[in-house]
Structure formats: C-alpha cells, structure tokens
Design a protein around this motif. Structure first.
Motif, PDB file in Angstrom:
ATOM      1  N   ASP A 242       0.663  -1.233   0.122  1.00 42.11           N
ATOM      2  CA  ASP A 242       0.040   0.049   0.025  1.00 42.11           C
ATOM      3  C   ASP A 242       0.846   1.156  -0.130  1.00 42.11           C
ATOM      4  N   TYR A 243       2.180   1.030   0.165  1.00 46.70           N
ATOM      5  CA  TYR A 243       2.904   2.125   0.491  1.00 46.70           C
ATOM      6  C   TYR A 243       4.077   2.496  -0.184  1.00 46.70           C
ATOM      7  N   ALA A 244       4.362   3.458  -1.045  1.00 44.58           N
ATOM      8  CA  ALA A 244       5.632   3.822  -1.922  1.00 44.58           C
ATOM      9  C   ALA A 244       6.677   4.414  -0.683  1.00 44.58           C
ATOM     10  N   ALA A 245       8.090   4.079  -1.141  1.00 47.20           N
ATOM     11  CA  ALA A 245       8.953   4.232  -0.057  1.00 47.20           C
ATOM     12  C   ALA A 245       9.938   5.378  -0.739  1.00 47.20           C
ATOM     13  N   GLU A 246      10.245   6.518  -0.186  1.00 40.88           N
ATOM     14  CA  GLU A 246      11.236   7.279  -0.861  1.00 40.88           C
ATOM     15  C   GLU A 246      12.353   7.480   0.135  1.00 40.88           C
ATOM     16  N   TRP A 247      13.450   7.943  -0.168  1.00 40.25           N
ATOM     17  CA  TRP A 247      14.360   8.493   0.588  1.00 40.25           C
ATOM     18  C   TRP A 247      13.863  10.111   1.178  1.00 40.25           C
ATOM     19  N   LYS A 248      14.504  10.140   2.392  1.00 43.26           N
ATOM     20  CA  LYS A 248      14.107  11.502   3.277  1.00 43.26           C
ATOM     21  C   LYS A 248      15.160  12.241   3.170  1.00 43.26           C
ATOM     22  N   TRP A 249      15.579  13.156   1.923  1.00 42.29           N
ATOM     23  CA  TRP A 249      16.869  13.596   1.623  1.00 42.29           C
ATOM     24  C   TRP A 249      17.079  14.698   2.720  1.00 42.29           C
ATOM     25  N   ASP A 250      18.325  15.003   2.849  1.00 43.47           N
ATOM     26  CA  ASP A 250      18.943  15.974   3.828  1.00 43.47           C
ATOM     27  C   ASP A 250      19.160  17.271   3.423  1.00 43.47           C
ATOM     28  N   GLY A 251      17.995  17.974   2.961  1.00 45.85           N
ATOM     29  CA  GLY A 251      18.235  19.205   2.807  1.00 45.85           C
ATOM     30  C   GLY A 251      17.026  20.085   3.358  1.00 45.85           C
ATOM     31  N   ILE A 252      16.421  21.081   2.475  1.00 47.49           N
ATOM     32  CA  ILE A 252      15.251  21.607   3.412  1.00 47.49           C
ATOM     33  C   ILE A 252      13.967  21.617   2.392  1.00 47.49           C
ATOM     34  N   ARG A 253      12.723  21.376   3.055  1.00 52.54           N
ATOM     35  CA  ARG A 253      11.544  21.019   2.297  1.00 52.54           C
ATOM     36  C   ARG A 253      11.232  22.349   1.690  1.00 52.54           C
ATOM     37  N   VAL A 254      10.917  22.362   0.323  1.00 49.98           N
ATOM     38  CA  VAL A 254      10.693  23.557  -0.559  1.00 49.98           C
ATOM     39  C   VAL A 254       9.413  23.420  -1.426  1.00 49.98           C
ATOM     40  N   GLN A 255       8.760  24.634  -1.951  1.00 48.33           N
ATOM     41  CA  GLN A 255       7.764  24.458  -2.808  1.00 48.33           C
ATOM     42  C   GLN A 255       8.338  25.418  -3.831  1.00 48.33           C
ATOM     43  N   ALA A 256       8.356  24.883  -5.083  1.00 50.60           N
ATOM     44  CA  ALA A 256       8.495  25.801  -6.285  1.00 50.60           C
ATOM     45  C   ALA A 256       7.458  26.070  -7.079  1.00 50.60           C
ATOM     46  N   VAL A 257       6.873  27.449  -7.437  1.00 51.79           N
ATOM     47  CA  VAL A 257       5.676  27.297  -8.000  1.00 51.79           C
ATOM     48  C   VAL A 257       6.067  28.588  -9.269  1.00 51.79           C
ATOM     49  N   ARG A 258       5.674  28.033 -10.443  1.00 54.01           N
ATOM     50  CA  ARG A 258       5.799  28.994 -11.395  1.00 54.01           C
ATOM     51  C   ARG A 258       4.458  28.924 -12.328  1.00 54.01           C
ATOM     52  N   GLU A 259       3.599  30.049 -12.208  1.00 55.26           N
ATOM     53  CA  GLU A 259       2.290  30.143 -12.562  1.00 55.26           C
ATOM     54  C   GLU A 259       2.034  31.677 -13.242  1.00 55.26           C
ATOM     55  N   ALA A 260       1.840  31.709 -14.429  1.00 55.94           N
ATOM     56  CA  ALA A 260       1.122  32.905 -15.050  1.00 55.94           C
ATOM     57  C   ALA A 260       2.380  34.017 -15.137  1.00 55.94           C
ATOM     58  N   GLY A 261       3.597  33.469 -15.087  1.00 55.64           N
ATOM     59  CA  GLY A 261       4.595  34.441 -14.926  1.00 55.64           C
ATOM     60  C   GLY A 261       4.902  34.876 -13.578  1.00 55.64           C
ATOM     61  N   VAL A 262       4.611  34.255 -12.593  1.00 54.09           N
ATOM     62  CA  VAL A 262       5.065  34.446 -11.294  1.00 54.09           C
ATOM     63  C   VAL A 262       5.752  33.279 -10.784  1.00 54.09           C
ATOM     64  N   GLU A 263       7.065  33.619 -10.332  1.00 49.80           N
ATOM     65  CA  GLU A 263       8.176  32.534 -10.006  1.00 49.80           C
ATOM     66  C   GLU A 263       8.434  32.774  -8.619  1.00 49.80           C
ATOM     67  N   ARG A 264       8.190  31.619  -7.800  1.00 51.29           N
ATOM     68  CA  ARG A 264       8.525  31.842  -6.324  1.00 51.29           C
ATOM     69  C   ARG A 264       8.951  30.528  -5.693  1.00 51.29           C
ATOM     70  N   LEU A 265       9.840  30.617  -4.787  1.00 50.58           N
ATOM     71  CA  LEU A 265      10.379  29.498  -4.137  1.00 50.58           C
ATOM     72  C   LEU A 265      10.057  29.449  -2.489  1.00 50.58           C
TER      73      LEU A 265
END
Length: 562
Positions: A242-265
């Motif tokens: 029932d579960y997918a396993a992924e590595w928990k990478w040693d960085g910082i959690r982010v959200q990258a957004v690019r919409e209608a010319g607006v780009e933000r991290l």
C-alpha cells in the motif's frame, strides 16, 4: 499598545497550547482594526521594519543610562527588550497618552533610519515597563512567546463566531445565519494573497465579506506533513504494497511555484526564499507547483547539508557561492500542473505526472526522488540502516499510493522513518543563560571531547533535549561549579577526574575550519545526563573524526538519477 503588551506578556507565561490559542483568539475578536491585523502580522513573523535595528535601541538606552550599568544588566537578564524595559528611567515630562499599536507600526514603516531613534525614545518615555517590552519585541521581531506562525493562524481561524446576527426580517422567524467553522488550512491557502493588516481576512472570518481569492498566481499551498513511524505498532497494521517508499533527503523542504509568469520558491512554512536561490528559479521550466527538497547538487550527487547551510538565510545571493555550490530540487510531488490543482488526486496519479514532467525538464537542477524498491518491512529496514545513497538520506518516507495531498499532518497516509541519530558522550565546558522564560537559567551548553594531549576541545552547543526538572539540575551544577566568567558565559569545572558528561544526539557531522575542533554538528541535543559516567570516559576527538570519515565514505548519490 496596552492590550497587545498584555497579550504578549500572558503568552510568554503560558505553556499550554490551547491556552495560547484562546488568548490570541480573544485578542483578535476584541481588538479594533487595524491593531489586530498588525498584531497577527507580528505573531506570524510577517511584520518587519527595515529602518529599525537593535543597535538603535542600545544607542537610545545608553544615552539615558550608564553604558557599563546597562552592560552588566544585559548580561544578567539575557534579553535586550526585557533589560531596556526595566532599566529605562522614568521621564519627568511623560506624555499623557500611550501610543496605539497601529500608530507605532505605521510610524516605523514610514520612518527613515535617522528618525527611528527619536521615535523609540518618545515611545519608551510614554509607556510602562510592560508596554516598553512589547514595543521592543515588536520592533526587533524576536517575540519569543512560544507561538508558531501556524498556531497564530489557527487562532485567527477561531475568530469566526458561531453565528452572525442579521437585521430582523418580518418575513423570517430565524434571527441568525449559521457559519461553517474554518480550518487553519483554509487561511494558509489564501495567506500569500493577503496583505497586513488583513481587513479582508477578518471581514470573511466574521461573515461580513467574501472569502479572499485563492487563485493568486504563484501562491503557496499548505504542505502535507508526515507522522513519525512507530515500528512496533505501525508495521503490524500496514501492508507494504500500500505504501511507496522514498528517501528522506538531507536538505530543506521547499515548494517551487511557476504560474502565469509568477515564479516563487517557498520554505515549508511559506516564507519566500526566491532571492537567495535565483540559480534554481532561473533553471526551472514548468507551469505549476512542485513539492520537493532543496539540496546542493554536484555531478548528480547530493552534497553535505553544510554546503546548503552556507546559502541559507541570505537576502541576496552571492554569485561566487552559487557557482561553487549549485542548488537544485529533488521533486517529491506535483501539486498543480498548467492551471489544474492535482492535490485531490491519488499519489499514484500525481507521481506519474511528476515523472513525465521531470523526464522532459531541461538541465540538471530538477531531479526526481526515486521510489525505493522493497519487498517487505525487513528488507526496507536493512536499506534504512545502510542506505545506498549514504549520508544524503536522513531516513525514509512512506506514502500511501492512494493518498490525496492534505494540508497539515493527517495520521495514516504519510510516515517518516528517520535513521537513528549519532550519539557521543561529551563533557560540559561552558554555559550561558537562555532567553525569554529561560533567561533566569543557564540553559545553553557548550560541550567538548578529549584530545590526544588530555585537553577538552568544544565540538558543539545544545539548548534542548532535557526536561524542566533536568534544567534545574543542570543550572545548579553550573552555578556550583563555575570557575571563570567571560561576560554572559560561565566556564565550568571540567577535568579528567571531575566533570559532567552529557550524552549528545545529533543528525550529522561536517568539517568546519571555523571551529577549533575542525568539526561541526547538525541538530545536537542533550539526550541524557550521564551523572553516572566519569569525565575521563567521554569520547575523544579521534572518535568524532572517525565517525566523520565513515559518514563521508557513505557518499551521497541519488539512486536512479543522472
């Protein structure tokens, strides 16, 4: 200003999460606009004053109080705002009116650097000690009242009353209109489309206006978080298929957004960090929102977290540093694609769309977090203990294939299974007073390990991991065994035959030329106080360096990535 000062004072003295929520909710319900909006901005960390600096506060107080006396007082109290609030002399020509919170905020936002000191002095003259303390906390942004931004937003969601009274209608018997409760995720969804002092937010919460739009391009989506896995309990009721396993990478959690010319991290808390990583944003070529991990990528390998740390908390990117430490994103999830919100779809569908997007993406700044192949929990446990990606992984993530992307930390869909921390025994060397509620205790501890010549060398500093009862024991030990003082720092008796051993748990090690020992620890905390262990049996610097070598030999390649 008086009501805001009372709120901060009561929050600083309240330990209960629910009690803090009630305090903030009641303030937001009763305070007038725009005061309550500015207060909410301060509590969420979204209110800053570029012209106001702590140095100006020191200059102001040292113009009224002997600088040496202030220095001694500051060393003892340990908090700038509290020290100034208490030591500021009463004015013979005190104004007959205290400033309002909105008056202070608007004046500071409009003031030039040369005007700030005069404003500070005038307000400090007009306020009582508690008001002075709140004023200075507001100015510096260091509220330290034990309230997270999310908790403040949760309290704002509670502002909505059970009913809104409407004018009587002769054709209707009911006199009220019921309103649906609001979850904090609804506020987080629109937060980045709002501007302080949030008049439209409060109008919606109180039933006087429509919900602010959630369709702002480039907005932050509230993140989905995982709960810690309990191996003894959870594996009995979970099915590996029932579960997918992924590595928990040693960085910082982010959200990258690019919409209608607006780009933000964004960071995981919704703070925009785009300016610090223009190299990442310039390399992205998708239309949508990606959830992932920000890391330093070199030749397909994840560099140690220490390299990423050199680029964090910078307002402006350093071109030389960007070239030496190129950042990139390891993508976990796809939240939106070409104007379509995917969060309501199952993980399996989102994963398929993410794989297609990353496969077609140009350049090497966007990588796919690979799914870990395993047959049962025992095999996964072996991989976790000795990951093929080495020190680049903090552990594993388990995610139900059918899970939708839900804001907050729901129980069941996602689990985090971190690797066991590293542990060493070190000797307490120095102590310093804490801040806020801990300003009366020595709660910040520097610890060291033995070198070949029998001396101690510092390898880290910890200020959490112990209970309140243990803090009192540690504080007493510091006071009873201080041998020297260096300003606010106390040197503690630490010899081969006498010393306090602390068991220190930490997440990682890195080489650091800035430290005498040559190493720095990541996330050190006190896991046990070893009252039973002689100081001479604490670990050595050679032990620490051997561990560092072993960590570095583990490598950091992303399995399955180019």
């Amino acid at each position: 200003m008086r009501a805001f000062a009372e709120l901060l004072d009561r929050l600083s003295l309240t330990a209960s999460r629910n009690a803090k929520l009630v305090l903030v909710r009641d303030y937001l319900r009763t305070a007038p606009d725009p005061d309550r909006g500015w207060a909410l901005a301060a509590l969420t960390g979204d209110l800053t004053f570029h012209a106001a600096k702590p140095a100006m506060i020191r200059q102001a107080v040292e113009s009224r109080v002997d600088p040496v006396l202030f220095g001694w007082s500051y060393d003892y109290v340990g908090d700038l705002a509290e020290t100034v609030a208490l030591i500021w002399p009463a004015s013979e020509t005190r104004p007959n009116r205290e400033p309002e919170l909105s008056e202070v905020v608007e004046a500071l936002r409009a003031a030039g650097r040369g005007e700030v000191r005069g404003l500070i002095e005038g307000w400090l003259d007009a306020l009582e000690p508690r008001g002075r303390w709140a004023l200075l906390k507001l100015m510096t942004g260091a509220l330290r009242v034990g309230l997270s931004a999310r908790l403040a937003k949760t309290a704002a969601a509670m502002v909505r009353p059970a009913h809104v009274i409407e004018p009587p209608d002769p054709h209707r018997h009911e006199a009220t209109r019921s309103l649906e409760p609001i979850d904090v995720s609804e506020i987080e969804e629109i937060w980045h489309a709002l501007e302080a002092p949030y008049a439209d937010l409060f109008a919606w919460l109180e039933g006087r206006g429509e919900r602010p739009s959630t369709n702002a391009p480039g907005r932050f989506r509230p993140v989905m978080l995982a709960v810690a896995l309990d191996e003894a309990v959870d594996f009995e009721r979970l099915a590996p298929t029932d579960y997918a396993a992924e590595w928990k990478w040693d960085g910082i959690r982010v959200q990258a957004v690019r919409e209608a010319g607006v780009e933000r991290l964004y960071s995981r808390t919704g703070d925009e960090i785009s300016a610090a990583f223009p190299d990442v944003m310039a390399a992205l070529r998708f239309e949508g929102a990606i959830d992932g991990e920000l890391v330093i990528l070199k030749n397909g390998e994840v560099a140690p977290f220490a390299e990423l740390q050199t680029r964090l908390n910078r307002k402006v990117a350093d071109p030389r540093l960007m070239s030496a430490s190129p950042a990139g994103i390891i993508a976990y999830d796809l939240l939106a694609l070409e104007g379509e919100d995917l969060r309501g779809r199952p993980l399996a569908e989102r994963r398929t769309a993410l794989e297609r997007l990353v496969a077609a993406h140009p350049g090497d700044r966007l990588k796919l977090s690979p799914v870990v192949d395993y047959g049962d929990w025992e095999e996964l446990a072996r991989l976790r203990a000795d990951p093929p990606v080495g020190a680049a992984a903090e552990g594993l993530m388990l995610k139900r294939w059918d899970s939708t992307y839900v804001a907050g930390r729901p129980k069941g869909p996602w689990f985090k299974w971190k690797r066991d921390p590293h542990v060493i025994d070190a000797v307490l060397m120095y102590a310093q007073r804490g801040h806020g509620k801990r300003s009366s205790f020595y709660s910040d501890y520097t610890f060291g390990v033995w070198t070949e010549d029998g001396a101690l060398t510092p390898v880290g500093k910890a200020y959490f991991g112990f209970t309140d009862a243990e803090l009192k024991q540690l504080d007493k030990f510091v006071r009873d065994h201080t041998v020297e003082r260096f300003g606010p720092v106390r040197s503690i008796r630490a010899e081969r035959d006498f010393g306090l051993v602390l068991e220190i748990a930490f997440e990682g090690l890195q080489r650091s030329p800035r430290h005498k020992s040559g190493v720095a620890m990541r996330f050190p905390r006190v896991s046990r106080i070893r009252w039973d262990k002689p100081a001479r049996e604490a670990n050595t610097l050679d032990d620490v360096l051997d561990l560092l070598d072993a960590i570095e030999r583990g490598g950091g390649r992303i399995a399955g990535a180019a």
